[in-house]
Design a protein around this motif. Structure first.
Motif, PDB file in Angstrom:
ATOM      1  N   GLY A 185      50.026  61.695  27.562  1.00 17.28           N
ATOM      2  CA  GLY A 185      49.944  61.561  29.011  1.00 17.28           C
ATOM      3  C   GLY A 185      51.003  62.366  29.743  1.00 17.28           C
ATOM      4  O   GLY A 185      51.668  63.240  29.170  1.00 17.28           O
ATOM      5  N   LEU A 204      48.750  59.696  37.625  1.00 17.02           N
ATOM      6  CA  LEU A 204      47.384  60.224  37.610  1.00 17.02           C
ATOM      7  C   LEU A 204      47.319  61.696  37.209  1.00 17.02           C
ATOM      8  O   LEU A 204      46.223  62.244  37.045  1.00 17.02           O
ATOM      9  CB  LEU A 204      46.736  60.049  38.988  1.00 17.02           C
ATOM     10  CG  LEU A 204      46.360  58.620  39.381  1.00 17.02           C
ATOM     11  CD1 LEU A 204      45.899  58.564  40.829  1.00 17.02           C
ATOM     12  CD2 LEU A 204      45.284  58.055  38.451  1.00 17.02           C
ATOM     13  N   HIS A 206      47.257  63.673  34.620  1.00 18.89           N
ATOM     14  CA  HIS A 206      47.093  63.818  33.171  1.00 18.89           C
ATOM     15  C   HIS A 206      47.091  65.300  32.793  1.00 18.89           C
ATOM     16  O   HIS A 206      46.445  66.116  33.453  1.00 18.89           O
ATOM     17  CB  HIS A 206      45.788  63.166  32.711  1.00 18.89           C
ATOM     18  CG  HIS A 206      45.721  62.935  31.239  1.00 18.89           C
ATOM     19  ND1 HIS A 206      45.444  63.936  30.341  1.00 18.89           N
ATOM     20  CD2 HIS A 206      45.929  61.818  30.501  1.00 18.89           C
ATOM     21  CE1 HIS A 206      45.472  63.452  29.116  1.00 18.89           C
ATOM     22  NE2 HIS A 206      45.757  62.167  29.180  1.00 18.89           N
ATOM     23  N   TRP A 209      43.139  65.860  30.080  1.00 15.97           N
ATOM     24  CA  TRP A 209      41.784  65.401  30.392  1.00 15.97           C
ATOM     25  C   TRP A 209      41.654  65.084  31.875  1.00 15.97           C
ATOM     26  O   TRP A 209      42.594  64.595  32.509  1.00 15.97           O
ATOM     27  CB  TRP A 209      41.449  64.141  29.593  1.00 15.97           C
ATOM     28  CG  TRP A 209      41.415  64.338  28.107  1.00 15.97           C
ATOM     29  CD1 TRP A 209      42.451  64.151  27.237  1.00 15.97           C
ATOM     30  CD2 TRP A 209      40.298  64.744  27.316  1.00 15.97           C
ATOM     31  NE1 TRP A 209      42.039  64.415  25.952  1.00 15.97           N
ATOM     32  CE2 TRP A 209      40.730  64.777  25.965  1.00 15.97           C
ATOM     33  CE3 TRP A 209      38.974  65.064  27.611  1.00 15.97           C
ATOM     34  CZ2 TRP A 209      39.887  65.133  24.915  1.00 15.97           C
ATOM     35  CZ3 TRP A 209      38.135  65.413  26.566  1.00 15.97           C
ATOM     36  CH2 TRP A 209      38.589  65.453  25.246  1.00 15.97           C
ATOM     37  N   LYS A 210      40.474  65.309  32.416  1.00 11.37           N
ATOM     38  CA  LYS A 210      40.145  64.888  33.776  1.00 11.37           C
ATOM     39  C   LYS A 210      39.262  63.660  33.672  1.00 11.37           C
ATOM     40  O   LYS A 210      38.116  63.736  33.221  1.00 11.37           O
ATOM     41  CB  LYS A 210      39.429  66.009  34.540  1.00 11.37           C
ATOM     42  CG  LYS A 210      39.153  65.661  35.993  1.00 11.37           C
ATOM     43  CD  LYS A 210      38.506  66.812  36.740  1.00 11.37           C
ATOM     44  CE  LYS A 210      38.247  66.457  38.195  1.00 11.37           C
ATOM     45  NZ  LYS A 210      37.591  67.563  38.938  1.00 11.37           N
ATOM     46  N   MET A 211      39.792  62.504  34.117  1.00 16.46           N
ATOM     47  CA  MET A 211      39.094  61.236  33.924  1.00 16.46           C
ATOM     48  C   MET A 211      39.199  60.399  35.195  1.00 16.46           C
ATOM     49  O   MET A 211      39.839  60.786  36.166  1.00 16.46           O
ATOM     50  CB  MET A 211      39.724  60.473  32.746  1.00 16.46           C
ATOM     51  CG  MET A 211      39.791  61.257  31.457  1.00 16.46           C
ATOM     52  SD  MET A 211      40.717  60.407  30.162  1.00 16.46           S
ATOM     53  CE  MET A 211      42.395  60.504  30.800  1.00 16.46           C
ATOM     54  N   ARG A 213      40.365  57.092  37.547  1.00 18.66           N
ATOM     55  CA  ARG A 213      41.719  56.629  37.843  1.00 18.66           C
ATOM     56  C   ARG A 213      42.206  55.564  36.856  1.00 18.66           C
ATOM     57  O   ARG A 213      43.331  55.622  36.363  1.00 18.66           O
ATOM     58  CB  ARG A 213      41.763  56.071  39.281  1.00 18.66           C
ATOM     59  CG  ARG A 213      41.743  57.165  40.325  1.00 18.66           C
ATOM     60  CD  ARG A 213      41.342  56.634  41.698  1.00 18.66           C
ATOM     61  NE  ARG A 213      42.282  55.663  42.223  1.00 18.66           N
ATOM     62  CZ  ARG A 213      43.381  55.961  42.935  1.00 18.66           C
ATOM     63  NH1 ARG A 213      43.687  57.234  43.171  1.00 18.66           N
ATOM     64  NH2 ARG A 213      44.159  55.010  43.411  1.00 18.66           N
ATOM     65  N   THR A 216      42.881  56.985  33.399  1.00 17.61           N
ATOM     66  CA  THR A 216      44.020  57.896  33.451  1.00 17.61           C
ATOM     67  C   THR A 216      45.333  57.127  33.451  1.00 17.61           C
ATOM     68  O   THR A 216      46.298  57.515  32.777  1.00 17.61           O
ATOM     69  CB  THR A 216      43.936  58.804  34.694  1.00 17.61           C
ATOM     70  OG1 THR A 216      42.692  59.518  34.668  1.00 17.61           O
ATOM     71  CG2 THR A 216      45.070  59.808  34.717  1.00 17.61           C
ATOM     72  N   SER A 219      45.915  55.922  30.025  1.00 21.85           N
ATOM     73  CA  SER A 219      46.420  56.984  29.170  1.00 21.85           C
ATOM     74  C   SER A 219      47.917  57.183  29.363  1.00 21.85           C
ATOM     75  O   SER A 219      48.639  57.515  28.423  1.00 21.85           O
ATOM     76  CB  SER A 219      45.679  58.294  29.456  1.00 21.85           C
ATOM     77  OG  SER A 219      44.327  58.190  29.085  1.00 21.85           O
ATOM     78  N   ALA A 220      48.380  56.967  30.587  1.00 22.53           N
ATOM     79  CA  ALA A 220      49.811  57.112  30.866  1.00 22.53           C
ATOM     80  C   ALA A 220      50.626  55.992  30.218  1.00 22.53           C
ATOM     81  O   ALA A 220      51.765  56.214  29.789  1.00 22.53           O
ATOM     82  CB  ALA A 220      50.050  57.139  32.372  1.00 22.53           C
ATOM     83  N   ASN A 224      45.261  52.843  26.797  1.00 21.73           N
ATOM     84  CA  ASN A 224      43.977  53.423  26.418  1.00 21.73           C
ATOM     85  C   ASN A 224      43.884  53.607  24.915  1.00 21.73           C
ATOM     86  O   ASN A 224      42.863  53.322  24.282  1.00 21.73           O
ATOM     87  CB  ASN A 224      43.795  54.770  27.128  1.00 21.73           C
ATOM     88  CG  ASN A 224      42.427  55.377  26.907  1.00 21.73           C
ATOM     89  OD1 ASN A 224      41.435  54.711  27.138  1.00 21.73           O
ATOM     90  ND2 ASN A 224      42.381  56.609  26.473  1.00 21.73           N
TER      91      ASN A 224
END
Length: 391
Positions: A185, A204, A206, A209-211, A213, A216, A219-220, A224
């Motif tokens: 992330g 937000l 990232h 990847w573009k995902m 909210r 994302t 992922s941070a 996830n």
């Protein structure tokens, strides 16, 4: 959950849940390029204008929208098409339970995807699954239903698709480890103290990847990846102590399998969801990839790091709930969704996401899972607990 053989190849009637999201649109792109499916149901949570656009392009028999406020606009846009329109929070689940389709693609985000997964499997319909929450909340129950009805759950997540590909032709008892990769992330190089006060915009951002909210933010925090550990446990029947996570910043190696003889198999590719979607729709065969090809000489160096548990404490919560079992994973999911909502709304700091989820798990009374009602009640309880908790 991967034992059942897919149905024979023919033009399948496909139901797509989460049609306007990233997974949904890429799934439609794959279908358009390869054929073999007729889209008969398009379902989404909101975005009535986008759903109308897709419906006019694909001409399904039925569309559903969770947001009732968009019903009038959707009906106006589709006047004269003959397409059936339903709206409401239960519309997707009802369509999954009643419509005529041969394969389901579930790209919904959150607990909204659980009941469409349940109804597809209950009816003996193969499921291509990107909705993490289905297996996190009710993996044991859905697995039993899939096995009883002889249907497949094909993962669309790039990590689980990679593992599935690596396991083809192998014996599960010869697996030493499953290794899920994570980009790390936006905070991989940040200090622990700096991460705790990260802003919404920073979380937000990232790097790979573009995902959406919510995913994302997950992922941070690496939540996830924790959810993916739970998914891998249910999909492949490997115990939690044989499922590891490694940071891999460039996201070229989507996951790896280590075998008992010390060898590794990995699935590599550029960060693109078209391939795992196409693999899920055609499993166990491969179809020509009709999108861009990338030469490995253009790939960056492949580097791996161990997960810093101080930076990413949420990952440990996933292993905790797997050990606890019962409704603990459902409580984790509900608590995380509510905590992320509070962070995105500016009510709590980034570091409080972990604190809120842990507090909910500490307070939760774990029950055995024998039905969907128990799962949903645990998820709801955790959401309400986190919404009301003052830190």
């Amino acid at each position: 959950m991967m034992k059942a053989e897919p149905k024979a190849s023919f033009e399948r009637r496909l139901a797509l849940f989460g049609a306007t999201g990233s997974i949904g649109r890429q799934a439609l792109d794959v279908i358009e390029r390869q054929g073999g499916c007729r889209v008969v149901l398009l379902s989404t949570g909101s975005h009535a204008d986008e759903l109308a656009e897709l419906a006019l392009r694909w001409r399904p028999e039925h569309v559903t929208l969770a947001d009732e406020n968009g019903y009038a606009k959707l009906r106006e846009s589709l006047t004269g098409t003959g397409i059936r329109i339903d709206a409401g929070t239960d519309a997707a689940a009802e369509a999954a339970a009643e419509d005529d389709y041969d394969i389901s693609v579930n790209g919904l985000v959150g607990v909204a995807g659980l009941m469409p997964s349940y109804h597809s499997l209950r009816r003996g319909i193969d499921l291509a699954l990107a909705n993490k929450e289905s297996l996190v909340l009710a993996g044991d129950l859905l697995g039993r239903i899939a096995e009883r009805n002889g249907v497949c759950i094909q993962p669309i997540d790039s990590e689980h698709s990679a593992i599935l590909q690596c396991l083809q032709g192998e014996k599960i008892e010869e697996v030493a480890r499953l290794i899920l990769t994570a980009s790390g992330g936006p905070f991989r190089e940040w200090s622990v103290n700096r991460i705790k006060s990260a802003t919404v915009a920073e979380a937000l951002a990232h790097p790979t990847w573009k995902m959406g909210r919510k995913i994302t933010i997950d992922s941070a925090t690496l939540m996830n990846k924790g959810l993916e550990v739970i998914e891998a446990y249910h999909l492949f029947g490997v115990p939690p102590d044989k499922i590891d996570v490694r940071i891999h910043p460039v996201s070229i190696v989507h996951s790896m399998v280590e075998f008992v003889d010390g060898s590794f198999k990995a699935q590599l590719g550029t960060p693109d969801m078209h391939l795992p979607i196409q693999y899920a729709l055609n499993f166990p065969t491969r179809q020509p990839y009709k999108l861009r090809q990338d030469d490995p000489v253009n790939w960056p160096a492949l580097e791996f790091e161990e997960v810093d548990k101080d930076k990413y404490p949420c990952l440990g919560l996933a292993y905790r709930v797997l050990e606890s079992g019962g409704t603990a994973p459902a409580a984790l999911n509900g608590a995380d969704e509510a905590a992320v909502e509070r962070f995105l709304a500016g009510e709590v700091e980034f570091g409080d996401i972990y604190n809120l989820v842990k507090a909910a798990l500490d307070e939760h009374s774990i029950l055995a899972v024998d039905d969907m009602e128990t799962v949903l009640e645990a998820d709801y309880w955790a959401r309400e607990f986190v919404k009301k908790l003052e830190l």
